[in-house]
Structures are given as C-alpha cells and as structure tokens.
Scaffold this motif. Sequence first.
Motif, short mmCIF file in Angstrom:
data_model
loop_
_atom_site.label_atom_id
_atom_site.label_comp_id
_atom_site.label_asym_id
_atom_site.label_seq_id
_atom_site.Cartn_x
_atom_site.Cartn_y
_atom_site.Cartn_z
N PRO A 3 0.83 -1.21 0.00
CA PRO A 3 0.00 0.00 0.00
C PRO A 3 0.87 1.25 0.00
O PRO A 3 1.98 1.28 0.54
CB PRO A 3 -0.81 -0.12 1.29
N VAL A 4 0.37 2.30 -0.60
CA VAL A 4 1.08 3.56 -0.66
C VAL A 4 1.13 4.14 0.74
O VAL A 4 0.15 4.13 1.48
CB VAL A 4 0.35 4.53 -1.63
N SER A 5 2.31 4.67 1.10
CA SER A 5 2.43 5.24 2.45
C SER A 5 1.54 6.47 2.55
O SER A 5 1.47 7.29 1.63
CB SER A 5 3.88 5.60 2.74
N GLN A 6 0.88 6.60 3.66
CA GLN A 6 -0.05 7.70 3.85
C GLN A 6 0.57 8.76 4.73
O GLN A 6 1.54 8.50 5.46
CB GLN A 6 -1.34 7.19 4.49
N GLU A 7 0.02 9.95 4.66
CA GLU A 7 0.49 11.03 5.51
C GLU A 7 0.10 10.73 6.96
O GLU A 7 -0.83 9.98 7.22
CB GLU A 7 -0.16 12.34 5.07
N PRO A 8 0.83 11.31 7.91
CA PRO A 8 0.47 11.08 9.31
C PRO A 8 -0.96 11.55 9.60
O PRO A 8 -1.43 12.53 9.02
CB PRO A 8 1.47 11.92 10.09
N VAL A 9 -1.59 10.86 10.48
CA VAL A 9 -2.98 11.15 10.82
C VAL A 9 -3.02 11.88 12.16
O VAL A 9 -2.29 11.54 13.09
CB VAL A 9 -3.79 9.84 10.92
N ARG A 10 -3.86 12.88 12.24
CA ARG A 10 -4.01 13.62 13.48
C ARG A 10 -4.87 12.81 14.43
O ARG A 10 -5.98 12.42 14.11
CB ARG A 10 -4.66 14.97 13.20
N VAL A 11 -4.36 12.57 15.63
CA VAL A 11 -5.08 11.80 16.62
C VAL A 11 -5.80 12.75 17.56
O VAL A 11 -5.19 13.65 18.13
CB VAL A 11 -4.13 10.89 17.43
N ILE A 12 -7.09 12.56 17.72
CA ILE A 12 -7.88 13.42 18.59
C ILE A 12 -8.16 12.66 19.88
O ILE A 12 -8.64 11.53 19.85
CB ILE A 12 -9.19 13.83 17.90
N MET A 13 -7.85 13.27 20.98
CA MET A 13 -8.04 12.63 22.28
C MET A 13 -9.52 12.62 22.65
O MET A 13 -10.28 13.47 22.19
CB MET A 13 -7.24 13.38 23.36
N PRO A 14 -9.92 11.72 23.52
CA PRO A 14 -11.31 11.69 23.96
C PRO A 14 -11.69 12.99 24.68
O PRO A 14 -10.84 13.67 25.24
CB PRO A 14 -11.37 10.52 24.92
N PHE A 15 -12.96 13.28 24.68
CA PHE A 15 -13.46 14.52 25.28
C PHE A 15 -13.26 14.49 26.79
O PHE A 15 -13.55 13.51 27.46
CB PHE A 15 -14.95 14.67 24.97
N SER A 16 -12.71 15.59 27.30
CA SER A 16 -12.62 15.77 28.75
C SER A 16 -13.24 17.12 29.08
O SER A 16 -12.87 18.13 28.49
CB SER A 16 -11.17 15.71 29.22
N PRO A 17 -14.19 17.17 29.97
CA PRO A 17 -14.89 18.42 30.26
C PRO A 17 -13.95 19.45 30.89
O PRO A 17 -13.04 19.12 31.64
CB PRO A 17 -15.99 18.01 31.24
N ASN A 18 -14.19 20.71 30.54
CA ASN A 18 -13.41 21.81 31.08
C ASN A 18 -14.04 22.22 32.42
O ASN A 18 -15.05 22.92 32.46
CB ASN A 18 -13.39 22.97 30.10
#
Length: 70
Positions: free
Chosen positions: A49-64
Amino acid sequence: MGPREEDNGVLLLSAVALVCGMIAFVPWLLEPTPAVASKNAQHVAYERPVSQEPVRVIMPFSPNTTPSQR
C-alpha cells in the motif's frame, strides 16, 4: 366449496410470504455473475500500500472544569 373461514389467515400469510420471496429471489437470479479479475487487478492487489500522511489523533473529550483556563 372454498377454504374454511378459519384458514383464510393462513392462506393470506402464505400468499404474502410467497410474493415477498419472489420479489427477493428474482433480482438475485437475474444478477450478472462477477467476471474473473484481470491480471492487472490481481497485480495491484499484491502491491504494498502507498504510504499515507500522518494522521491527526484526537483525544477523547474531557470536560473543562475550570473555564478560566484553556
């Protein structure tokens, strides 16, 4: 001389089931068969497979809990 009145529900159910079965079966029967994959398609399937660009990882929601801090 027809069917007894008690059997009409069973006859109606079987007729509806038969019609629904035919509606589902006839298109499946007329569906074209898949063609054998070409050599090119088989060759592409075995390539790395063609190498893909890095993926942005989004952390789980934490309330402010402190709105003054961001």
